[in-house]
Design a protein around this motif. Structure first.
Motif, PDB file in Angstrom:
ATOM      1  N   GLU A 183      22.817 -72.025  51.232  1.00  0.00           N
ATOM      2  CA  GLU A 183      22.378 -72.737  52.431  1.00  0.00           C
ATOM      3  C   GLU A 183      23.177 -72.240  53.641  1.00  0.00           C
ATOM      4  OE1 GLU A 183      22.208 -73.880  49.503  1.00  0.00           O
ATOM      5  OE2 GLU A 183      20.284 -74.903  49.478  1.00  0.00           O
ATOM      6  N   LYS A 242      19.197 -66.758  56.552  1.00  0.00           N
ATOM      7  CA  LYS A 242      18.051 -66.011  56.007  1.00  0.00           C
ATOM      8  C   LYS A 242      16.836 -66.063  56.931  1.00  0.00           C
ATOM      9  CE  LYS A 242      18.183 -68.161  51.973  1.00  0.00           C
ATOM     10  NZ  LYS A 242      17.121 -69.108  52.169  1.00  0.00           N
ATOM     11  N   GLU A 249       9.929 -69.689  48.784  1.00  0.00           N
ATOM     12  CA  GLU A 249       9.987 -70.410  47.515  1.00  0.00           C
ATOM     13  C   GLU A 249      11.048 -71.497  47.573  1.00  0.00           C
ATOM     14  OE1 GLU A 249      10.711 -68.127  44.032  1.00  0.00           O
ATOM     15  OE2 GLU A 249       8.592 -68.123  43.652  1.00  0.00           O
ATOM     16  N   PRO A 250      10.847 -72.627  46.882  1.00  0.00           N
ATOM     17  CA  PRO A 250       9.564 -72.988  46.302  1.00  0.00           C
ATOM     18  C   PRO A 250       8.554 -73.232  47.413  1.00  0.00           C
ATOM     19  CG  PRO A 250      11.092 -74.831  46.204  1.00  0.00           C
ATOM     20  CD  PRO A 250      11.862 -73.673  46.703  1.00  0.00           C
ATOM     21  N   ARG A 286       7.129 -78.121  46.165  1.00  0.00           N
ATOM     22  CA  ARG A 286       8.336 -78.105  47.005  1.00  0.00           C
ATOM     23  C   ARG A 286       8.705 -79.518  47.462  1.00  0.00           C
ATOM     24  NH1 ARG A 286      11.034 -74.348  50.429  1.00  0.00           N
ATOM     25  NH2 ARG A 286      11.995 -75.375  52.190  1.00  0.00           N
ATOM     26  N   LYS A 317      12.220 -81.265  46.646  1.00  0.00           N
ATOM     27  CA  LYS A 317      13.220 -81.446  47.701  1.00  0.00           C
ATOM     28  C   LYS A 317      13.220 -82.843  48.324  1.00  0.00           C
ATOM     29  CE  LYS A 317      13.847 -78.189  50.791  1.00  0.00           C
ATOM     30  NZ  LYS A 317      14.909 -77.228  51.119  1.00  0.00           N
ATOM     31  N   MET A 340      10.175 -75.114  39.626  1.00  0.00           N
ATOM     32  CA  MET A 340      10.424 -73.909  40.427  1.00  0.00           C
ATOM     33  C   MET A 340       9.522 -72.774  39.939  1.00  0.00           C
ATOM     34  SD  MET A 340      12.734 -74.248  42.762  1.00  0.00           S
ATOM     35  CE  MET A 340      13.960 -75.467  43.256  1.00  0.00           C
ATOM     36  N   ARG A 355       6.302 -70.658  41.415  1.00  0.00           N
ATOM     37  CA  ARG A 355       6.409 -69.180  41.428  1.00  0.00           C
ATOM     38  C   ARG A 355       5.218 -68.522  40.742  1.00  0.00           C
ATOM     39  NH1 ARG A 355      11.777 -68.626  39.667  1.00  0.00           N
ATOM     40  NH2 ARG A 355      12.127 -68.909  41.891  1.00  0.00           N
ATOM     41  N   ARG A 398      13.705 -66.339  49.190  1.00  0.00           N
ATOM     42  CA  ARG A 398      14.101 -66.732  47.822  1.00  0.00           C
ATOM     43  C   ARG A 398      13.043 -66.295  46.802  1.00  0.00           C
ATOM     44  NH1 ARG A 398      18.499 -69.791  47.808  1.00  0.00           N
ATOM     45  NH2 ARG A 398      18.986 -71.101  49.593  1.00  0.00           N
ATOM     46  N   SER A 411      17.274 -66.983  42.841  1.00  0.00           N
ATOM     47  CA  SER A 411      17.675 -68.361  43.163  1.00  0.00           C
ATOM     48  C   SER A 411      17.677 -69.229  41.905  1.00  0.00           C
ATOM     49  CB  SER A 411      16.719 -68.993  44.186  1.00  0.00           C
ATOM     50  OG  SER A 411      16.982 -68.534  45.480  1.00  0.00           O
ATOM     51  N   THR A 412      16.709 -68.998  41.034  1.00  0.00           N
ATOM     52  CA  THR A 412      16.648 -69.803  39.807  1.00  0.00           C
ATOM     53  C   THR A 412      17.849 -69.515  38.911  1.00  0.00           C
ATOM     54  OG1 THR A 412      14.246 -69.744  39.910  1.00  0.00           O
ATOM     55  CG2 THR A 412      15.219 -70.376  37.809  1.00  0.00           C
ATOM     56  N   TYR A 463      20.897 -71.131  40.936  1.00  0.00           N
ATOM     57  CA  TYR A 463      20.921 -72.598  41.100  1.00  0.00           C
ATOM     58  C   TYR A 463      20.718 -73.350  39.778  1.00  0.00           C
ATOM     59  CZ  TYR A 463      20.935 -72.331  46.224  1.00  0.00           C
ATOM     60  OH  TYR A 463      21.286 -72.093  47.537  1.00  0.00           O
ATOM     61  N   GLN A 464      19.668 -72.952  39.014  1.00  0.00           N
ATOM     62  CA  GLN A 464      19.422 -73.698  37.775  1.00  0.00           C
ATOM     63  C   GLN A 464      20.320 -73.170  36.643  1.00  0.00           C
ATOM     64  OE1 GLN A 464      16.555 -73.101  39.967  1.00  0.00           O
ATOM     65  NE2 GLN A 464      17.218 -75.169  40.488  1.00  0.00           N
ATOM     66  N   PHE A 524      18.599 -80.961  47.332  1.00  0.00           N
ATOM     67  CA  PHE A 524      19.547 -79.864  47.088  1.00  0.00           C
ATOM     68  C   PHE A 524      20.743 -79.949  48.030  1.00  0.00           C
ATOM     69  CE2 PHE A 524      15.806 -78.387  45.003  1.00  0.00           C
ATOM     70  CZ  PHE A 524      16.313 -77.796  43.871  1.00  0.00           C
TER      71      PHE A 524
HETATM   72  P1  TMP Z   1      15.319 -73.686  51.371  1.00  0.00           P
HETATM   73  O1  TMP Z   1      13.889 -73.268  51.486  1.00  0.00           O
HETATM   74  O2  TMP Z   1      15.786 -74.527  52.499  1.00  0.00           O
HETATM   75  O3  TMP Z   1      16.223 -72.545  51.048  1.00  0.00           O
HETATM   76  O4  TMP Z   1      15.380 -74.705  50.146  1.00  0.00           O
HETATM   77  C1  TMP Z   1      15.075 -74.349  48.861  1.00  0.00           C
HETATM   78  C2  TMP Z   1      16.070 -75.023  47.944  1.00  0.00           C
HETATM   79  O5  TMP Z   1      15.665 -74.837  46.600  1.00  0.00           O
HETATM   80  C3  TMP Z   1      17.459 -74.408  48.062  1.00  0.00           C
HETATM   81  O6  TMP Z   1      18.415 -75.448  47.996  1.00  0.00           O
HETATM   82  C4  TMP Z   1      17.586 -73.536  46.837  1.00  0.00           C
HETATM   83  C5  TMP Z   1      16.687 -74.222  45.838  1.00  0.00           C
HETATM   84  N1  TMP Z   1      16.057 -73.320  44.852  1.00  0.00           N
HETATM   85  C6  TMP Z   1      16.422 -73.440  43.526  1.00  0.00           C
HETATM   86  O7  TMP Z   1      17.273 -74.260  43.190  1.00  0.00           O
HETATM   87  N2  TMP Z   1      15.834 -72.610  42.616  1.00  0.00           N
HETATM   88  C7  TMP Z   1      14.863 -71.708  42.943  1.00  0.00           C
HETATM   89  O8  TMP Z   1      14.340 -70.985  42.083  1.00  0.00           O
HETATM   90  C8  TMP Z   1      14.480 -71.614  44.337  1.00  0.00           C
HETATM   91  C9  TMP Z   1      13.418 -70.649  44.744  1.00  0.00           C
HETATM   92  C10 TMP Z   1      15.096 -72.450  45.245  1.00  0.00           C
END
Ligand code: TMP
Length: 217
Positions: free
Chosen positions: A12, A16, A39-40, A50, A54, A71, A75, A97, A101-102, A105-106, A161
């Protein structure tokens, strides 16, 4: 003309969106068709997913497993509905993303098993993989400050998130470092603490070899 698939990654507040917009402008100025996606989201179905991930008031109880699958549902739709047709038409696809990111983050952030995470990603994307990934890096302290400012600005619309704690984002950062180490050819680490034009200049150096036709356009 071949399509090119470029993804942007980062935690964050890494800037980007600004950089994607600048790159889009530059590519269009050189006569390339550009498709901007995120994404998402990115498709009507993906944008509904999304919202669930979120902002939905019901998402506080969401498990890591459900998050992983949602997610990748978003995709799978995006890849088939928009990315593959755009690449087939010779466009440059810029995606805010994608599957890194997956993993970050995951996989690293939520601590899900990486083999399972990768298996589900493989199912969602098949052969559709980025040619180039730009990983915009700012230290966790900067990311946290920017996240908090954004949270205040967007209140009362919460983002699940952005509510996560510091330790989670530290693990995400670790994840990105691991991804970079595994695929240095595809992924480029960009120091995003610098001035905007310096960053966009470096991004263009990485992108230009992938879009040779634009030089004559
Ligand atoms: P953003 O569009 O503001 O970046 O928010 C997308 C949020 O989703 C961000 O916190 C990252 C998260 N994310 C995942 O956790 N896994 C994923 O595969 C993707 C694409 C995003």
């Amino acid at each position: 003309m071949n399509g090119v698939f470029i993804t942007f990654e980062g935690t964050e507040g890494s800037g980007k969106s600004t950089q994607i917009a600048l790159l889009e402008e530059r590519l269009r100025g050189r006569g390339r068709g550009v498709r901007l996606l995120r994404e998402p989201g990115g498709t009507p179905i993906g944008e509904e997913i999304r919202h669930t991930l979120k902002h939905s008031p019901h998402n506080r109880a969401m498990t890591g497993e459900a998050e992983l699958l949602l997610m990748n549902a978003s995709r799978a739709q995006l890849v088939r509905e928009l990315i593959r047709p755009a690449l087939a038409a010779g466009e440059v696809v810029l995606c805010d993303r994608f599957y890194d990111s997956t993993v970050a983050y995951q996989g690293y952030g939520r601590g899900l098993d990486l083999t399972e995470v990768n298996r589900i990603i493989d199912f969602a994307v098949g052969e559709t993989r980025p040619n180039l990934t730009l990983l915009l890096h700012v230290p966790p302290s900067i990311s946290e400050t920017r996240r908090k400012i954004r949270q205040r600005q967007t209140e009362p619309a919460r983002d699940r998130f952005e509510e996560a704690e510091r330790a989670f984002f530290d693990r995400v950062e670790q994840g990105y470092r691991a991804i970079l180490a595994a695929e240095p050819q595809r992924i480029k680490w960009i120091d995003a603490t610098r001035e905007i034009p310096v960053i966009s200049g470096e991004i263009w150096q990485w992108v230009e070899p992938w879009v040779p036709a634009v030089m004559g356009g």
